[in-house]
Design an enzyme around this catalytic site. Sequence first.
Site, PDB file in Angstrom:
ATOM      1  N   THR A  81      43.883  34.464  50.950  1.00 16.96           N
ATOM      2  CA  THR A  81      44.987  34.077  51.839  1.00 16.96           C
ATOM      3  C   THR A  81      44.482  33.562  53.181  1.00 16.96           C
ATOM      4  O   THR A  81      45.125  32.733  53.811  1.00 16.96           O
ATOM      5  CB  THR A  81      45.928  35.291  52.019  1.00 16.96           C
ATOM      6  OG1 THR A  81      46.461  35.612  50.739  1.00 16.96           O
ATOM      7  CG2 THR A  81      47.060  35.006  52.972  1.00 16.96           C
ATOM      8  N   SER A  88      41.186  36.009  45.266  1.00 14.23           N
ATOM      9  CA  SER A  88      40.124  36.960  44.910  1.00 14.23           C
ATOM     10  C   SER A  88      40.203  37.344  43.433  1.00 14.23           C
ATOM     11  O   SER A  88      39.177  37.539  42.783  1.00 14.23           O
ATOM     12  CB  SER A  88      40.218  38.219  45.771  1.00 14.23           C
ATOM     13  OG  SER A  88      41.457  38.869  45.582  1.00 14.23           O
ATOM     14  N   THR A 134      42.334  39.438  49.770  1.00 10.51           N
ATOM     15  CA  THR A 134      42.393  40.883  50.026  1.00 10.51           C
ATOM     16  C   THR A 134      42.618  41.712  48.757  1.00 10.51           C
ATOM     17  O   THR A 134      42.277  42.891  48.731  1.00 10.51           O
ATOM     18  CB  THR A 134      43.527  41.202  51.014  1.00 10.51           C
ATOM     19  OG1 THR A 134      44.748  40.712  50.473  1.00 10.51           O
ATOM     20  CG2 THR A 134      43.258  40.578  52.374  1.00 10.51           C
ATOM     21  N   ASP A 135      43.192  41.087  47.721  1.00 11.41           N
ATOM     22  CA  ASP A 135      43.629  41.892  46.576  1.00 11.41           C
ATOM     23  C   ASP A 135      42.480  42.631  45.894  1.00 11.41           C
ATOM     24  O   ASP A 135      42.631  43.785  45.503  1.00 11.41           O
ATOM     25  CB  ASP A 135      44.376  41.016  45.557  1.00 11.41           C
ATOM     26  CG  ASP A 135      45.757  40.625  46.062  1.00 11.41           C
ATOM     27  OD1 ASP A 135      46.223  41.232  47.054  1.00 11.41           O
ATOM     28  OD2 ASP A 135      46.367  39.712  45.479  1.00 11.41           O
TER      29      ASP A 135
HETATM   30  N1  ASP Z   1      46.238  36.800  46.546  1.00 13.60           N
HETATM   31  C1  ASP Z   1      45.317  36.802  47.646  1.00 13.60           C
HETATM   32  C2  ASP Z   1      43.904  37.026  47.127  1.00 13.60           C
HETATM   33  O1  ASP Z   1      43.513  38.148  46.850  1.00 13.60           O
HETATM   34  C3  ASP Z   1      45.676  37.823  48.618  1.00 13.60           C
HETATM   35  C4  ASP Z   1      44.967  37.737  49.912  1.00 13.60           C
HETATM   36  O2  ASP Z   1      44.033  37.013  50.124  1.00 13.60           O
HETATM   37  O3  ASP Z   1      45.400  38.448  50.799  1.00 13.60           O
HETATM   38  O4  ASP Z   1      43.187  36.082  47.047  1.00 13.60           O
END
Ligand code: ASP
Length: 355
Positions: free
Chosen positions: A46, A85, A119-120
Amino acid sequence: MSGRSTRSALSLASFAALALASAAGLAQTRTAPEVPRVRLVATGGTISARGGGGSRLSAEEILQLAPGVGRYAQAEAEQFANVASTALTLDQWIRLAGRLNELFDRDAGLAGAVVTCGTDSLEELAYFLHLTVRSSRPVVVVGAMRSAGTPGYEGGANLLDGFRVAAQPESRGRGVLVVFNDEIHSAREVTKTDALRLQTFQSGSYGLMGVVDPDRVVFFRDPLKRHTVTSEFDLTGVSALPRVDILLFYQGAPDDLVRAAVDNGARGLVIAMAGADVTGGSLAPGIGYAIRKGIPVAAATRTGSGRIAPASASRLGEGLVAAEDLVPLKARVLLMLALTKTRSASEIQRMFTEY
Ligand code: ASP
């Protein structure tokens, strides 16, 4: 002008302001060669999403959103990948660890690296790097909960903090660090605790390793378990990670799920047990099946914290390994790496105790 175009004009204006500010920061990078050199290795997430779906910012573009970085570091950037991710493959994990090792091996003047990641599954990648990057120079993993262009995008701030931490000599030798929301966490302990909130990354009862305050970066504690330069895991010559599946105990969970994982090629299993009891309840026959087939099974707990003691696992016989205090996601990362070296349950137990 419609409300919609006013908003986009505003967000364009704020992007332009950010770009100007960061151009000043980068110019400062060029005029302040005494600050350490830190390299951004961007993988997506993100933090690089423009919002509204579709296109993503490049590594160079997200650097523009961290104005003032040049005060702390001579920033350079490279694009490793640009995906969510959860779309990163385990092969890419191996290549990313290899790339970081290569950067540190070949470039003695590089002070540290910042890795951007979605973040995931950030906590899984960060722990993998914690065990496989063989340098004491800091690797700092950052991301964002809000996409670029949305009000309150915090990616620039997290990236700036990441550079500040990576540029600090005090960050050396502390393993891979996750920096979010002005806080520094150890890759071993941090987990994503909320699907949406900015303060999602927490280290539970272990607490913060440090903070990124306006005046300076401050550390409060050190990870005591083995990592990076004291890690025995060397990916040289490893082209694929063995399949390790995580299975969750829940009331009445059918043990044929465990058998299915084994029959479909799992080389190791992590069971998220109900508490500290490692019998596995209704999963027990499946766990026995796996162990008879020589598949190491690591017992972790689904509670989110707390420790499974080796003595309780060994009571159930050879093959069941206690995951100690590692949560199931991290236990799986360690078990994958352990299986690149050994299939011996006692040797794997030693690793769970030391890492
Ligand atoms: N869907 C995103 C990922 O993990 C979430 C993020 O980056 O916060 O790539």
